[in-house]
Design a protein around this motif. Structure first.
Motif, PDB file in Angstrom:
ATOM      1  N   ASN A   1      10.572   6.226  -9.825  1.00  0.00           N
ATOM      2  CA  ASN A   1      11.472   6.862  -8.545  1.00  0.00           C
ATOM      3  C   ASN A   1      12.784   6.143  -8.571  1.00  0.00           C
ATOM      4  OD1 ASN A   1       9.815   9.376  -7.504  1.00  0.00           O
ATOM      5  ND2 ASN A   1       8.260   7.670  -7.338  1.00  0.00           N
ATOM      6  N   PHE A   2      12.945   5.009  -8.635  1.00  0.00           N
ATOM      7  CA  PHE A   2      14.155   4.086  -8.637  1.00  0.00           C
ATOM      8  C   PHE A   2      15.010   4.825  -9.497  1.00  0.00           C
ATOM      9  CE2 PHE A   2      17.147   1.001 -10.175  1.00  0.00           C
ATOM     10  CZ  PHE A   2      17.492   0.494  -9.097  1.00  0.00           C
ATOM     11  N   ARG A   3      14.510   4.874 -10.947  1.00  0.00           N
ATOM     12  CA  ARG A   3      15.508   5.573 -11.771  1.00  0.00           C
ATOM     13  C   ARG A   3      15.745   6.979 -11.602  1.00  0.00           C
ATOM     14  NH1 ARG A   3      14.924   7.736 -17.182  1.00  0.00           N
ATOM     15  NH2 ARG A   3      12.678   7.648 -17.180  1.00  0.00           N
ATOM     16  N   ALA A   4      14.976   7.605 -11.000  1.00  0.00           N
ATOM     17  CA  ALA A   4      15.042   9.188 -10.640  1.00  0.00           C
ATOM     18  C   ALA A   4      16.117   9.029  -9.543  1.00  0.00           C
ATOM     19  CB  ALA A   4      13.946   9.686 -10.108  1.00  0.00           C
TER      20      ALA A   4
ATOM     21  N   THR B   1      10.286   7.036  -0.899  1.00  0.00           N
ATOM     22  CA  THR B   1      11.350   7.024  -0.271  1.00  0.00           C
ATOM     23  C   THR B   1      12.351   5.784  -0.626  1.00  0.00           C
ATOM     24  OG1 THR B   1      10.598   8.314   1.410  1.00  0.00           O
ATOM     25  CG2 THR B   1      12.572   7.423   2.116  1.00  0.00           C
ATOM     26  N   ILE B   2      11.731   4.759  -0.340  1.00  0.00           N
ATOM     27  CA  ILE B   2      12.109   3.530  -0.715  1.00  0.00           C
ATOM     28  C   ILE B   2      12.826   3.201  -1.962  1.00  0.00           C
ATOM     29  CG2 ILE B   2      12.046   0.860  -0.677  1.00  0.00           C
ATOM     30  CD1 ILE B   2       9.845   1.162   1.371  1.00  0.00           C
ATOM     31  N   ASP B   3      11.975   3.476  -2.880  1.00  0.00           N
ATOM     32  CA  ASP B   3      12.343   3.546  -4.360  1.00  0.00           C
ATOM     33  C   ASP B   3      13.632   4.427  -4.490  1.00  0.00           C
ATOM     34  OD1 ASP B   3      10.533   1.442  -4.899  1.00  0.00           O
ATOM     35  OD2 ASP B   3       9.267   2.843  -6.053  1.00  0.00           O
ATOM     36  N   ARG B   4      13.481   5.811  -4.390  1.00  0.00           N
ATOM     37  CA  ARG B   4      14.658   6.592  -4.449  1.00  0.00           C
ATOM     38  C   ARG B   4      15.856   6.228  -3.904  1.00  0.00           C
ATOM     39  NH1 ARG B   4      11.064  12.142  -4.252  1.00  0.00           N
ATOM     40  NH2 ARG B   4      10.123  11.807  -6.098  1.00  0.00           N
ATOM     41  N   LEU B   5      15.629   5.604  -2.527  1.00  0.00           N
ATOM     42  CA  LEU B   5      16.884   5.210  -1.672  1.00  0.00           C
ATOM     43  C   LEU B   5      17.625   4.057  -2.473  1.00  0.00           C
ATOM     44  CD1 LEU B   5      18.724   5.141   0.643  1.00  0.00           C
ATOM     45  CD2 LEU B   5      17.111   3.855   1.896  1.00  0.00           C
ATOM     46  N   LEU B   6      16.990   3.092  -2.953  1.00  0.00           N
ATOM     47  CA  LEU B   6      17.494   2.099  -3.599  1.00  0.00           C
ATOM     48  C   LEU B   6      18.050   2.533  -5.011  1.00  0.00           C
ATOM     49  CD1 LEU B   6      14.502  -0.547  -3.367  1.00  0.00           C
ATOM     50  CD2 LEU B   6      16.686  -0.579  -2.326  1.00  0.00           C
ATOM     51  N   GLY B   7      17.510   3.451  -5.935  1.00  0.00           N
ATOM     52  CA  GLY B   7      18.101   3.776  -6.959  1.00  0.00           C
ATOM     53  C   GLY B   7      19.674   4.830  -6.456  1.00  0.00           C
ATOM     54  N   TYR B   8      19.487   5.536  -5.406  1.00  0.00           N
ATOM     55  CA  TYR B   8      20.633   6.185  -5.042  1.00  0.00           C
ATOM     56  C   TYR B   8      21.997   4.971  -4.513  1.00  0.00           C
ATOM     57  CZ  TYR B   8      23.564   7.812  -1.030  1.00  0.00           C
ATOM     58  OH  TYR B   8      24.779   7.959   0.072  1.00  0.00           O
TER      59      TYR B   8
END
Length: 340
Positions: free
Chosen positions: A167-170, A198-205
């Motif tokens: 999810n971070f990469r996504a 949510t946390i992982d995708r936010l960090l990727g963003y």
């Protein structure tokens, strides 16, 4: 007169103990023998007495499912029926039943899990979410009870079998996609900040924004529930800014439907006035107007692999924990547009 194991053994020309091992899906029995015994069972119309088996081997032939919230709220989101379809498919292949949490509050859901474990109502549990400091996950670890998680555990991930997307990469790659279309004012509409996804995708963003040399703007980040109403509230907040975003990265298709509805009410067009990129790629995504550009996270596969991992934990106690990463891909449709 009812058909017995001895009748099946006689027709298949094997010992009754072999029939029992085939029913128990013993890995030591060859596929050829399994096929021969199952054909004999089908021909004779023999159905194993799983209640008797459960009493004998202390197995319930059932797995528990734990939702992040009450079932009536969770089932508003198409993610959950689809992930349960994946779990159900694997469970059916192994002749397991499903037992679902039904509590309406966190306390009721926790109490339901305790009853599943202490009452030995299930052989193992699949958690359909991963939350920061989740007491259910802590309880299952303390009880040394077999369980798997859909999502990355916030703590002790190396000791828990879990199935997840990266999810971070996504989050990073989808933000980069919007940047490649010329957008610099990109809003992030996330779900509950207690959910690890949510946390992982936010960090990727945030990483993609930093890498592009753009300023980080807290006002472009809002968090709502993974429901249609959550998307509606997010739009009102973001469009009230002095310089509102030209594109939105939304964490869930159901929220995106709420975003689309609100933008339409305000007389704004997607993608002419604002671009929209979403996650989950549920069936309705391509039927919305305009059709949603959405990240296909392979929801069915997440559920299937979670059930498969749990059954491995049940059947092979002490097996080392593992992470299964399910791939994702972008389904490009009409809700994103290149700008100057």
């Amino acid at each position: 007169m009812s058909v017995t194991i001895k009748d099946v053994a006689k027709l298949a020309d094997v010992a009754p103990s072999t029939v029992s091992r085939v029913i128990a899906n013993n890995p030591r029995i060859s596929e050829k023998t399994k096929r021969k015994v199952k054909e004999a069972m089908d021909y004779l119309g023999y159905h194993p007495n799983f209640n008797a088996r459960s009493l004998a081997n202390r197995s319930t032939q059932a797995i528990g499912l734990v939702m992040p919230s009450s079932a009536d709220k969770a089932f508003q989101n198409p993610f959950f029926p689809e992930v349960i379809r994946g779990i159900s498919t694997m469970a059916h292949e192994q002749e397991y039943a499903l037992y679902m949490s039904t509590g309406k509050t966190e306390d009721e859901i926790f109490d339901g899990v305790v009853r599943m474990v202490q009452g030995r109502r299930v052989d193992g549990i699949v958690m359909l979410y991963s939350r920061v400091d989740d007491r259910i996950m802590c309880y299952l670890q303390e009880q040394n009870f077999p369980f798997t998680v859909i999502g990355k555990p916030f703590k002790n991930a190396e000791t828990i079998t879990h199935i997840d997307n990266d999810n971070f990469r996504a989050g990073q790659e989808m933000t980069e996609h919007l940047l490649s279309l010329g957008h610099e004012r990109i809003g992030f509409v996330g779900g509950d900040l207690n959910l690890v996804v949510t946390i992982d995708r936010l960090l990727g963003y945030e990483k993609a924004i930093r890498n592009a040399g753009l300023p980080h703007k807290d006002e472009y980040i809002v968090h709502e529930e993974f429901l249609k109403e959550g998307g509606q509230e997010a739009v009102k907040e973001l469009l009230g800014l002095k310089n509102p975003p030209t594109a939105l990265l939304v964490m869930d298709d159901l929220m995106s439907f709420g975003v689309l509805s609100t933008l339409n009410d305000l007389g704004l067009s997607v993608p002419d006035d604002i671009s929209l990129l979403s996650f989950n790629n549920v069936m309705l995504s391509e039927l919305s107007s305009p059709a949603l550009t959405s990240v296909d996270i392979n929801i069915f596969q997440l559920g299937y692999e979670a059930a498969k991992g749990l059954l491995e934990c049940i059947q092979t106690p002490g097996k080392p924990a593992k992470r299964v990463t399910v791939p994702f891909e972008l389904a490009e449709r009409q809700s994103c547009k290149k700008i100057n």
